[in-house]
Design a protein around this motif. Structure first.
Motif, short mmCIF file in Angstrom:
data_model
loop_
_atom_site.label_atom_id
_atom_site.label_comp_id
_atom_site.label_asym_id
_atom_site.label_seq_id
_atom_site.Cartn_x
_atom_site.Cartn_y
_atom_site.Cartn_z
N LYS A 60 -57.07 51.67 -13.13
CA LYS A 60 -57.53 52.37 -11.92
C LYS A 60 -57.30 53.88 -12.08
CE LYS A 60 -56.88 48.60 -8.60
NZ LYS A 60 -56.71 47.54 -9.60
N SER A 61 -58.37 54.64 -11.93
CA SER A 61 -58.24 56.10 -12.01
C SER A 61 -57.31 56.63 -10.92
CB SER A 61 -59.61 56.76 -11.87
OG SER A 61 -60.41 56.47 -13.00
N ALA A 62 -57.25 55.91 -9.80
CA ALA A 62 -56.38 56.32 -8.70
C ALA A 62 -54.90 56.25 -9.07
CB ALA A 62 -56.64 55.45 -7.46
N ASN A 63 -54.59 55.48 -10.14
CA ASN A 63 -53.20 55.35 -10.58
C ASN A 63 -52.81 56.40 -11.63
OD1 ASN A 63 -52.82 53.16 -8.91
ND2 ASN A 63 -53.19 51.64 -10.50
N LEU A 64 -53.76 57.24 -12.02
CA LEU A 64 -53.45 58.28 -12.99
C LEU A 64 -52.39 59.23 -12.43
CD1 LEU A 64 -57.08 59.18 -14.18
CD2 LEU A 64 -55.32 58.05 -15.56
N PRO A 65 -51.48 59.72 -13.26
CA PRO A 65 -50.50 60.71 -12.77
C PRO A 65 -51.22 61.93 -12.19
CG PRO A 65 -49.91 59.91 -14.95
CD PRO A 65 -51.26 59.36 -14.66
N VAL A 66 -50.58 62.58 -11.23
CA VAL A 66 -51.21 63.69 -10.49
C VAL A 66 -51.68 64.79 -11.44
CG1 VAL A 66 -50.80 65.52 -8.80
CG2 VAL A 66 -49.86 63.23 -8.42
N GLU A 67 -50.87 65.12 -12.45
CA GLU A 67 -51.23 66.23 -13.34
C GLU A 67 -52.48 65.90 -14.17
OE1 GLU A 67 -48.13 63.73 -15.51
OE2 GLU A 67 -48.45 64.52 -13.47
N LYS A 68 -52.63 64.64 -14.57
CA LYS A 68 -53.82 64.23 -15.34
C LYS A 68 -55.04 64.19 -14.43
CE LYS A 68 -51.30 61.64 -18.86
NZ LYS A 68 -51.36 62.71 -19.87
N ARG A 69 -54.84 63.72 -13.21
CA ARG A 69 -55.95 63.67 -12.25
C ARG A 69 -56.46 65.08 -11.95
NH1 ARG A 69 -54.16 61.29 -6.74
NH2 ARG A 69 -53.02 59.95 -8.19
N GLN A 70 -55.55 66.00 -11.77
CA GLN A 70 -55.95 67.38 -11.48
C GLN A 70 -56.64 68.03 -12.67
OE1 GLN A 70 -52.24 69.16 -10.21
NE2 GLN A 70 -52.54 68.57 -8.06
N ALA A 71 -56.17 67.71 -13.88
CA ALA A 71 -56.81 68.24 -15.09
C ALA A 71 -58.24 67.72 -15.20
CB ALA A 71 -56.00 67.83 -16.31
N ILE A 72 -58.43 66.46 -14.89
CA ILE A 72 -59.77 65.87 -14.95
C ILE A 72 -60.68 66.52 -13.91
CG2 ILE A 72 -61.08 63.75 -14.47
CD1 ILE A 72 -58.69 62.22 -15.73
N MET A 73 -60.17 66.69 -12.69
CA MET A 73 -60.99 67.30 -11.63
C MET A 73 -61.35 68.74 -11.98
SD MET A 73 -59.80 65.84 -7.92
CE MET A 73 -58.07 66.29 -8.04
N LYS A 74 -60.42 69.46 -12.60
CA LYS A 74 -60.70 70.84 -13.00
C LYS A 74 -61.82 70.89 -14.02
CE LYS A 74 -58.47 74.92 -15.07
NZ LYS A 74 -57.21 75.45 -15.67
N ALA A 75 -61.80 69.95 -14.97
CA ALA A 75 -62.86 69.90 -15.99
C ALA A 75 -64.20 69.52 -15.37
CB ALA A 75 -62.48 68.90 -17.08
N LEU A 76 -64.20 68.54 -14.49
CA LEU A 76 -65.45 68.08 -13.88
C LEU A 76 -66.07 69.15 -12.97
CD1 LEU A 76 -64.55 64.37 -12.99
CD2 LEU A 76 -65.61 65.27 -15.07
N LYS A 77 -65.20 69.88 -12.29
CA LYS A 77 -65.67 70.93 -11.36
C LYS A 77 -66.40 72.05 -12.09
CE LYS A 77 -63.99 73.91 -7.62
NZ LYS A 77 -62.78 74.36 -6.86
N SER A 78 -66.04 72.28 -13.35
CA SER A 78 -66.62 73.38 -14.12
C SER A 78 -68.02 73.05 -14.65
CB SER A 78 -65.71 73.73 -15.30
OG SER A 78 -65.69 72.66 -16.25
#
Length: 526
Positions: free
Chosen positions: A303-321
């Motif tokens: 589950k992506s929702a179970n990813l650690p906060v720092e990894k989740r934020q890194a992924i969102m930062k990449a997707l947002k760009s």
């Protein structure tokens, strides 16, 4: 007038019975025991296909069909889902453990799931019923004690391997796995290994063999004996006398390796050959992206929702760009900081999304279902493997040039963004995966059709015992001809030794005969 004799009437009766049986179909018991939805998707495709052909199918599984169908009867096992919830929620912890620790934990889970299935009231009720089956189709995934159901119902055993050939299923039919070019499933090697890799592979295969034979399989045998105390055969005997094993792989997706005739590759039998219309909101989101869409899913177990906060934020930062839109399988509707170009949902019709022409690439965990579907639809992918065969699947993708591997432990926004831009900017990834797709699609018959044919073949021929490999009846020494080699070459060395000894003796005699008179003459002079 010529009258029919008894033999002719008997032949006519057998022919009519055969026709009636083919009209009414066979009866199959499906054992889809594991609490992983991806496994169920593959295995149920075969059982649904059999039901659609008119066969009666009874299915033991923790999952149910979305819509009931004719000839398909479900035996629920809800306790398996309860047991698996904790296991699946902790899957990301496997990245912090060693391969050996994960292997032990993984197999122990299988034993617990197996026993949970046999403890289910509905399964117990089935076992005391008077039902008969023409074959028992059992998923080969940490479930050996469940093979006892084939013995219990006196029906041939058919194995369903949800991924490629591994010891669990090759042991059932006798397919060889030469360690020189067949990599262990838990290792990210190809079929062309360096000396160092071959040493590691041999060590891993040796450890796995010892682990299975002296730790894991005895545990399954213990469960088998408790639930099938009256069985005339051991679990080991049932296991090595399977009539057929079907594998969810294909040579075009993997590497060439040897198989015996009753181990058949039917990879991708679950894939839709015609795209089903997508839900309106998803279709609109995809069609509305001028620069294409990226699909992101870590599979049904992680589950992506179970990813650690720092990894989740890194992924969102990449997707947002990105200028592309992203469909992200995310199990929590309240994703704080979700970028505007990202559409989240706890479920997506993955097969149909990958078939859409506006989807450009797939970010995946590297599971076999996901990689197979992506290749079939000609979409390159970026893999973030977590456990099991995902590392091997991604090793194949990277080696074949249509995949990029990212290390989960060290994933950053920059690494993910760079991988996406590389794949979107270089057409070779799409060109190579489409070439792979063409090879994969170029088969004499569709995988599901082939799987159904072989299951029916086993039922028609009462277990198709003629396919049994004699190698399964030999022990380790006999199989590898160690006794024959010892006798042959040991005997040869003995003969050579005797010949050399005789030559030495003969040479000594000749030397004494030649040197003898000279010695006598010398003695006379003195």
């Amino acid at each position: 007038m010529r009258f029919w004799n008894g033999q002719m009437l008997l032949q006519l009766f057998i022919a009519i019975a055969g026709i009636l049986h083919s009209i009414h179909g066979y009866k199959f018991l499906g054992v889809l025991h594991f609490g992983s939805k991806s496994h169920f998707i593959v295995d149920s495709a075969l059982l649904k296909g059999l039901a659609e052909k008119g066969h009666e199918v009874t299915v033991i599984s923790p999952f149910s069909l979305k819509k009931p169908m004719k000839n398909y009867v479900e035996i629920p096992t809800p306790s398996v889902l309860k047991l698996m919830d904790e296991e699946l929620n902790n899957l990301l912890d496997t990245t912090e453990r060693s391969v050996v620790e994960n292997l032990v934990s993984f197999h122990n889970t299988g034993v617990r799931v197996t026993e949970a299935v046999l403890n289910e009231p509905a399964v117990k009720q089935l076992m005391v019923s008077n039902q008969t089956f023409d074959a028992v189709i059992c998923e080969v995934f940490l479930s050996e004690a469940l093979y006892g159901l084939s013995e219990h119902f006196k029906a041939p055993l058919i194995g369903l391997g949800t991924f490629g050939a591994v010891a669990w299923n090759t042991d059932m039919v006798g397919s060889p796995s030469p360690p020189s070019y067949v990599a262990n499933t838990f290792l990210p090697f190809t079929d062309h290994m360096t000396l160092g890799q071959r040493i590691i592979n041999l060590a891993m295969l040796s450890f796995e063999r010892l682990f299975l034979d002296f730790y894991y399989l005895p545990k399954q045998e213990e469960v088998f004996r408790r639930y099938f105390p009256d069985s005339s055969r051991s679990m080991y005997d049932i296991r090595k006398n399977a009539a057929l094993v079907l594998l969810n792989t294909h040579v075009s997706l993997s590497f060439p390796r040897p198989y015996v005739p009753n181990q058949i590759e039917v990879g991708g039998m679950h894939i839709n050959r015609k795209r089903t219309p997508l839900p309106v909101a998803i279709e609109k989101f995809i069609n509305g992206s001028r620069h294409g869409v990226i699909y992101f899913s870590m599979g049904s177990n992680i589950k992506s929702a179970n990813l650690p906060v720092e990894k989740r934020q890194a992924i969102m930062k990449a997707l947002k760009s990105l200028k592309q839109r992203v469909l992200w399988k995310f199990e929590d509707p309240n994703l704080e900081g979700k970028p505007d170009n990202v559409y989240i949902s706890d479920w997506f019709p993955q097969d149909d999304i990958l078939a859409h022409e506006n989807v450009k690439l797939f970010i995946t965990h590297g599971g076999l279902l996901s990689t197979t579907e992506s290749i079939y639809h000609g979409k390159p992918f970026i893999g973030i493997p977590i456990f099991g065969d995902q590392f091997l699947n991604m090793a194949k993708a990277v080696a074949n040039g249509y995949g990029i591997l990212l290390d989960y432990k060290n994933i950053t926004a920059e690494a993910l963004q760079q991988a996406i831009e590389t794949m979107l900017g270089d057409p070779k990834y799409t060109i190579l995966v489409r070439a792979m797709s063409e090879r994969y699609r170029d088969q004499p018959m569709e995988p599901l059709t082939q799987a159904i044919y072989w299951v029916e073949h086993v039922a028609r021929h009462k277990g198709a015992k003629y396919l049994h490999c004699a190698g399964l009846d030999l022990n380790f020494i006999e199989y590898h001809s160690i006794d024959a080699i010892f006798i042959l070459y040991g005997g040869l060395l003995f003969v050579v030794g005797v010949v050399l000894w005789l030559l030495k003796c003969l040479l000594g005699c000749l030397l004494r005969r030649v040197a003898g008179p000279k010695v006598i003459k010398k003695q006379k002079k003195h």
